[in-house]
Every structure is written in C-alpha cells, then in structure tokens.
Enzyme design. Structure first.
Site, PDB file in Angstrom:
ATOM      1  CE  LYS A 135      -3.638   2.403   2.567  1.00 16.85           C
ATOM      2  NZ  LYS A 135      -4.688   2.285   3.585  1.00 16.85           N
TER       3      LYS A 135
ATOM      4  CE  LYS B 299      -1.599   5.619   4.441  1.00 17.08           C
ATOM      5  NZ  LYS B 299      -3.022   6.001   4.584  1.00 17.08           N
TER       6      LYS B 299
ATOM      7  CG  ASP C 148      -4.878   6.021   1.486  1.00 16.05           C
ATOM      8  OD1 ASP C 148      -5.654   6.868   1.002  1.00 16.05           O
ATOM      9  OD2 ASP C 148      -4.882   5.716   2.692  1.00 16.05           O
TER      10      ASP C 148
ATOM     11  CD  GLU D 120      -7.636   3.573   1.599  1.00 11.98           C
ATOM     12  OE1 GLU D 120      -8.065   3.836   2.740  1.00 11.98           O
ATOM     13  OE2 GLU D 120      -6.651   2.838   1.385  1.00 11.98           O
TER      14      GLU D 120
ATOM     15  CE  LYS E  28      -8.914   3.493   7.074  1.00 13.15           C
ATOM     16  NZ  LYS E  28      -8.250   4.822   7.007  1.00 13.15           N
TER      17      LYS E  28
ATOM     18  CB  CYS F  77      -6.110  -0.855  10.683  1.00 14.88           C
ATOM     19  SG  CYS F  77      -4.432  -0.844   9.970  1.00 14.88           S
TER      20      CYS F  77
ATOM     21  CG  ASP G 158      -4.144  -1.208   4.943  1.00 17.30           C
ATOM     22  OD1 ASP G 158      -3.009  -1.580   5.275  1.00 17.30           O
ATOM     23  OD2 ASP G 158      -4.514  -0.016   4.938  1.00 17.30           O
TER      24      ASP G 158
ATOM     25  CG  ASP H 233       0.164  -2.275   7.255  1.00 15.70           C
ATOM     26  OD1 ASP H 233      -0.823  -1.626   7.663  1.00 15.70           O
ATOM     27  OD2 ASP H 233       1.003  -1.796   6.470  1.00 15.70           O
TER      28      ASP H 233
END
Length: 327
Positions: free
Chosen positions: A148, A150, A175, A201, A246, A274, A296, A298
């Site tokens: 993922k 960022k 994301d 995302e 979430k 999360c 997701d 982690d």
C-alpha cells in the site's frame, strides 16, 4: 458486577516514523478499554482520528459518559444507541465482544456466526516520501505480495513509477488521503494505470469527489473518507467501486459486520483498513478480513513494539489473534 478501566498508551513507530499526506508521526497513540465481570476481562483498543475531530481526551470523555451504563450491564446491541460511531464506541464494542467470548467460552467468530478464522494476506504500507526514498523502501519490501503506497498529490506520478520499478512483482494499492485535485488527477491516474495499480483509495476530498462519477477508469476506486457510518452507502455507488471499512470509523465490529453485508448487497468490493495501532486493534477487524477483497491490517508491522501476546505475522501472512489477546 462489571468494572470499566481506560488507559492511554504510546507505542514507538519503527524507523523514521509514519507519514501520510496530512503529516508524519513517530508514535502511535492508542486508548485501551478493559471491562471485567465475574473474573473475566475483555479488552479493546481504538485510535482517535483528528480528521473527524477526535482526540485522546474527547474519546476518553465519551467512554466515561457511558461508564454507569456499561458497569450496569450495557450490551453490545444497546451500545449502538448509547454512543455515536467513532473511536470511543469501537474500543468499548471490541471489549464487549472479547468479554462475551470469555464469559461464554465461545470465540468471537462463533458469536458472529463465522467459520473458524483462517490466515489472510495483509498489505504492507510505504509512507509517503520523495520518489527516491520511496524507491528504496519499495526495494526493501519487494518480497511482499501486496504493498500500500501512501501519496500526497503533486509528484505522485513519480512516486508511483518509482515504487513499481523497485517492486515489480508486488500487487499495488495506493492511498492519496484526499490529496489529489483537478490539476494533478489525470496525471496521477495515468501513472496508476501504467503501473497496474489494483486500487486507489480516496483520491479526491470527500466533499469534492463528484469528478469520479464522470470518468471512465480501469482502476478500482475505493471510498474511505467519503464513507460514513449511518449513511446509506448506496449514495456512493456512482463514484466508487469499493469501500474501506475501518472499525474506528464504524464504531466497532458490531456495526462493521452490518456495513460489510450492505456493501455486498450493493456489489461493492470491500477493503478492511485500520488506523496505526497494535495487534489488539487489528484483532476484531480480522473477522471482517475473512471475506474482504483487500486486507490492510499491517499496523503492528509498522511499530517498533507491540502488545504481548501479539498477532503472529509471517511476512505478510497474518494469523488469527491468540485468545489471550482477544476473542
């Protein structure tokens, strides 16, 4: 007689910290709730989210406002009407699930009507940074099957290309945390398509995501900040292909299970996400992960320290939480 305890805790984040489009942190700040009844203790954890006006103090005060009802035997079902969706309700809801499991001698999965829990593959998150530093981070994580990434807006096309070049075999999700705009959207979207990104995302701000309804795309677009518990997610169907559930937003596993079913009814793909927390925060979300399209969870992998006992990870494979931790 049931008793409530609230504890605020800090856990150091590994390496140089964790960064998204809204800033960088060196510690995860979490709030832990414990409920003790008949010699059994249930616990839950939440992470207040400033994006929604939450702080450690405000969340603690919300939980304290329900103390009399909780110590008087408030149930998970009644909790949904007693506290609003958000981090406070998540911590309490999680503790109630754990307490119910321990008092009944059943697992949380059994209480939820689920089959025995199985391991899942979680994403591993790369913090936003310069393309050069993200390339290095991608190379170090290239053995992981799902990354993922960022992002933060301008220059994301270079970041995406750098990650893909250095993790050629990993599946990518990205994301943007609402950081894209009309000026960089097309360029960043093109970069995602060239890199074979599987999911994007929340690319645009939640209050300005109408552009998504007008565009053709080959990449799955997932709602995060645009998804609000208590609002029918059907209103998102013209803009999004997936939703990120979430627990800190839904207000706990009880509501998240309802959201999961509603998402399936609307033919959304589902991501279980999360906040940056410990294994205790990931444990109830693991039940949603059993049927999610993207996992997701982690948070513990990004920390320099975790709770004992922790959830076991082997690379990106995440195993069911041990009963001594939760559920």
């Amino acid at each position: 007689m049931r008793t409530l305890a609230i504890d605020t805790q800090r856990f150091k984040i590994a390496g140089e910290g964790f960064a998204i489009s809204r800033g960088r942190r060196t510690h995860a700040e979490v709030l832990k709730v414990t409920l003790t009844e008949n010699g059994k203790t249930g616990q839950g954890e939440c992470v207040p989210y400033a994006r929604y006006g939450e702080s450690m103090d405000s969340v603690a005060e919300q939980i304290k406002s329900a103390q009399t009802a909780l110590e008087g035997g408030l149930t998970r079902q009644n909790l949904q009407d007693h506290l609003p969706a958000g981090a406070a309700r998540n911590a309490v809801d999680s503790a109630l699930w754990d307490l119910e499991a321990k008092l009944s001698g059943k697992t949380a999965a059994e209480l939820a009507g689920l089959a025995p829990l199985k391991p899942v593959t979680t994403a591993f998150t790369l913090s936003v940074n310069t393309p050069e530093k993200m390339a290095q981070a991608a190379a170090e994580a290239a053995h992981r099957p799902l990354l993922k990434v960022k992002l933060c807006g301008d220059g994301d096309d270079e970041r995406i290309a750098a990650v893909r070049a250095n993790a050629p075999r990993s599946r990518l999700i990205v994301d943007a945390n609402e950081a894209w705009n009309s000026g960089n959207f097309d360029r960043n979207m093109d970069a995602c398509e060239r890199a074979g990104v599987a999911l994007i995302e929340q690319p645009l701000p939640a209050d300005n995501d109408g552009l998504l309804a007008e565009m053709e795309r080959n990449v799955t677009i997932c709602a995060d900040e645009s998804l609000h518990p208590g609002e029918d997610m059907a209103v998102l169907r013209d803009r999004y292909d997936a939703v990120n559930i979430k627990l800190d937003k839904s207000g706990g596993l009880t509501e998240a299970l309802k959201m999961l079913q509603r998402a399936r009814d609307l033919e959304f793909q589902v991501m279980i996400g999360c906040m940056l927390g410990t294994s205790l925060a990931m444990a109830p979300a693991f039940l949603i992960a059993q049927s999610a399209d993207f996992v997701d969870l982690d948070g513990p992998l990004l920390l320099a320290e975790d709770r004992t006992p922790p959830i076991r990870f082997e690379g990106s494979t995440m195993f069911p939480p041990p009963p001594a931790l939760w559920g």
